[in-house]
Design a protein around this motif. Structure first.
Motif, PDB file in Angstrom:
ATOM      1  N   ALA A 143     -13.446   4.814   6.577  1.00  0.00           N
ATOM      2  CA  ALA A 143     -12.913   4.657   8.158  1.00  0.00           C
ATOM      3  C   ALA A 143     -14.005   5.280   9.147  1.00  0.00           C
ATOM      4  O   ALA A 143     -13.994   5.049  10.087  1.00  0.00           O
ATOM      5  CB  ALA A 143     -11.290   5.152   8.227  1.00  0.00           C
ATOM      6  N   TRP A 150      -7.163  -1.101  -3.103  1.00  0.00           N
ATOM      7  CA  TRP A 150      -8.062  -0.815  -2.153  1.00  0.00           C
ATOM      8  C   TRP A 150      -9.383  -0.706  -2.661  1.00  0.00           C
ATOM      9  O   TRP A 150     -10.517  -1.211  -2.191  1.00  0.00           O
ATOM     10  CB  TRP A 150      -7.494   0.085  -1.195  1.00  0.00           C
ATOM     11  N   PRO A 200     -10.679   5.970   1.224  1.00  0.00           N
ATOM     12  CA  PRO A 200     -10.774   5.157   2.370  1.00  0.00           C
ATOM     13  C   PRO A 200     -10.991   5.965   3.714  1.00  0.00           C
ATOM     14  O   PRO A 200     -11.621   5.528   4.805  1.00  0.00           O
ATOM     15  CB  PRO A 200      -9.301   4.746   2.311  1.00  0.00           C
ATOM     16  N   SER A 213     -12.856  -2.705  -2.483  1.00  0.00           N
ATOM     17  CA  SER A 213     -13.993  -2.285  -1.851  1.00  0.00           C
ATOM     18  C   SER A 213     -14.984  -2.567  -2.576  1.00  0.00           C
ATOM     19  O   SER A 213     -16.383  -3.019  -2.349  1.00  0.00           O
ATOM     20  CB  SER A 213     -13.935  -0.628  -1.666  1.00  0.00           C
ATOM     21  N   VAL A 224      -5.914   2.632   7.581  1.00  0.00           N
ATOM     22  CA  VAL A 224      -4.450   2.216   7.594  1.00  0.00           C
ATOM     23  C   VAL A 224      -4.243   2.858   6.140  1.00  0.00           C
ATOM     24  O   VAL A 224      -3.255   3.342   5.797  1.00  0.00           O
ATOM     25  CB  VAL A 224      -4.107   0.860   7.512  1.00  0.00           C
ATOM     26  N   VAL A 225      -5.105   2.249   5.199  1.00  0.00           N
ATOM     27  CA  VAL A 225      -4.879   2.786   3.674  1.00  0.00           C
ATOM     28  C   VAL A 225      -4.905   4.189   3.418  1.00  0.00           C
ATOM     29  O   VAL A 225      -4.033   4.878   2.748  1.00  0.00           O
ATOM     30  CB  VAL A 225      -6.033   1.938   2.947  1.00  0.00           C
ATOM     31  N   ALA A 273     -13.342  -3.980  11.305  1.00  0.00           N
ATOM     32  CA  ALA A 273     -12.258  -4.371  10.598  1.00  0.00           C
ATOM     33  C   ALA A 273     -12.211  -3.594   9.231  1.00  0.00           C
ATOM     34  O   ALA A 273     -11.130  -2.997   8.867  1.00  0.00           O
ATOM     35  CB  ALA A 273     -12.355  -5.965  10.421  1.00  0.00           C
ATOM     36  N   THR A 274     -13.124  -3.340   8.531  1.00  0.00           N
ATOM     37  CA  THR A 274     -13.214  -2.559   7.453  1.00  0.00           C
ATOM     38  C   THR A 274     -12.860  -1.171   7.647  1.00  0.00           C
ATOM     39  O   THR A 274     -12.096  -0.650   6.924  1.00  0.00           O
ATOM     40  CB  THR A 274     -14.736  -2.544   6.879  1.00  0.00           C
ATOM     41  N   ARG A 275     -13.474  -0.718   8.864  1.00  0.00           N
ATOM     42  CA  ARG A 275     -12.687   0.925   9.115  1.00  0.00           C
ATOM     43  C   ARG A 275     -11.401   0.922   9.468  1.00  0.00           C
ATOM     44  O   ARG A 275     -10.745   1.885   9.105  1.00  0.00           O
ATOM     45  CB  ARG A 275     -13.617   1.421  10.308  1.00  0.00           C
ATOM     46  N   ILE A 276     -10.823  -0.148  10.192  1.00  0.00           N
ATOM     47  CA  ILE A 276      -9.521   0.165  10.499  1.00  0.00           C
ATOM     48  C   ILE A 276      -8.531  -0.448   9.130  1.00  0.00           C
ATOM     49  O   ILE A 276      -7.621   0.549   9.086  1.00  0.00           O
ATOM     50  CB  ILE A 276      -9.061  -1.446  11.459  1.00  0.00           C
ATOM     51  N   VAL A 277      -8.996  -1.104   8.196  1.00  0.00           N
ATOM     52  CA  VAL A 277      -8.142  -1.348   7.174  1.00  0.00           C
ATOM     53  C   VAL A 277      -8.319   0.100   6.316  1.00  0.00           C
ATOM     54  O   VAL A 277      -7.217   0.183   5.764  1.00  0.00           O
ATOM     55  CB  VAL A 277      -8.643  -2.423   6.357  1.00  0.00           C
ATOM     56  N   ALA A 278      -9.507   0.575   6.205  1.00  0.00           N
ATOM     57  CA  ALA A 278      -9.462   1.825   5.470  1.00  0.00           C
ATOM     58  C   ALA A 278      -8.918   2.890   6.051  1.00  0.00           C
ATOM     59  O   ALA A 278      -8.051   3.634   5.201  1.00  0.00           O
ATOM     60  CB  ALA A 278     -10.850   2.331   5.534  1.00  0.00           C
TER      61      ALA A 278
END
Length: 195
Positions: free
Chosen positions: A135, A186, A131, A190, A149-150, A142-147
């Motif tokens: 990121a 995750w 992730p 993906s 956090v993960v 949004a994808t980068r933020i979730v990545a």
């Protein structure tokens, strides 16, 4: 199709180790690691889980490479192949599993166990890297933020697992399984998004 194979492998891996661990006599899901399931009379099941799901994830990484995100594809491929190698070289019986095994670590580890440890180190190192690279290189905010956090969650999980393993804590297996489940969930998402 390769991406869906990868997603299936990422989802099946934790399902198999959770159900198998729950059904195993003498196995403590809270204390014992996933790798301990590859020992004992029914060890073949976790060995197959490592190898087949690892191969599925590695195939999924080829699909990711074809879809475009090369850094994610590379780290995902390493993760999948690390699982395969972990399955090819099972750990030694230890820490009370299988039943009848001494509660502590053996004085000397076998060459097979040392190879398993090396593969496991790669798997746990690359888990947060998957992730993290998304990121840093992903296209959508949004994808980068979730990545991100993960990735932070996986870094914390890997660190907690390492501390628990060194102390042979009663919750070692629980922390390891939680970290693996986060990574696999995750990763499956993906693969599905890329498909």
């Amino acid at each position: 199709m390769l991406l869906w194979i990868g997603a299936g492998g990422a989802l099946a891996f934790p399902v198999v180790f959770l159900v198998d661990g729950w059904l195993r006599s003498g196995y403590s899901s809270a204390r014992h690691t996933v790798s301990a399931l590859a020992t004992g009379a029914r060890g073949w099941l976790q060995t197959a889980n490592f190898i087949l799901c690892g191969l599925a994830i590695a195939l999924g990484s080829v699909g990711l490479a074809l879809a475009g995100p090369l850094p994610l594809a590379a780290t995902t491929g390493v993760f999948g192949l690390g699982l395969v190698v972990s399955g090819c070289f099972p750990m030694d019986p230890m820490r009370g599993y299988p039943p009848g095994t001494a509660q502590d670590d053996p004085e000397d580890f076998s060459a097979t166990h040392r190879r398993h440890d090396a593969a496991g180190a790669v798997v746990f190192f690359v888990m947060p890297a998957m992730p993290a690279v998304l990121a840093l290189t992903g296209e959508h905010g949004a994808t980068r933020i979730v990545a991100a956090v993960v990735a932070a969650g996986l870094i914390a999980g890997v660190a907690a697992f390492n501390r628990a393993w060194e102390k042979d804590a009663a919750w070692t297996g629980l922390v390891q399984k939680g970290t693996l489940i986060l990574a696999c969930a995750w990763l499956a998402a993906s693969f599905a998004v890329a498909a």
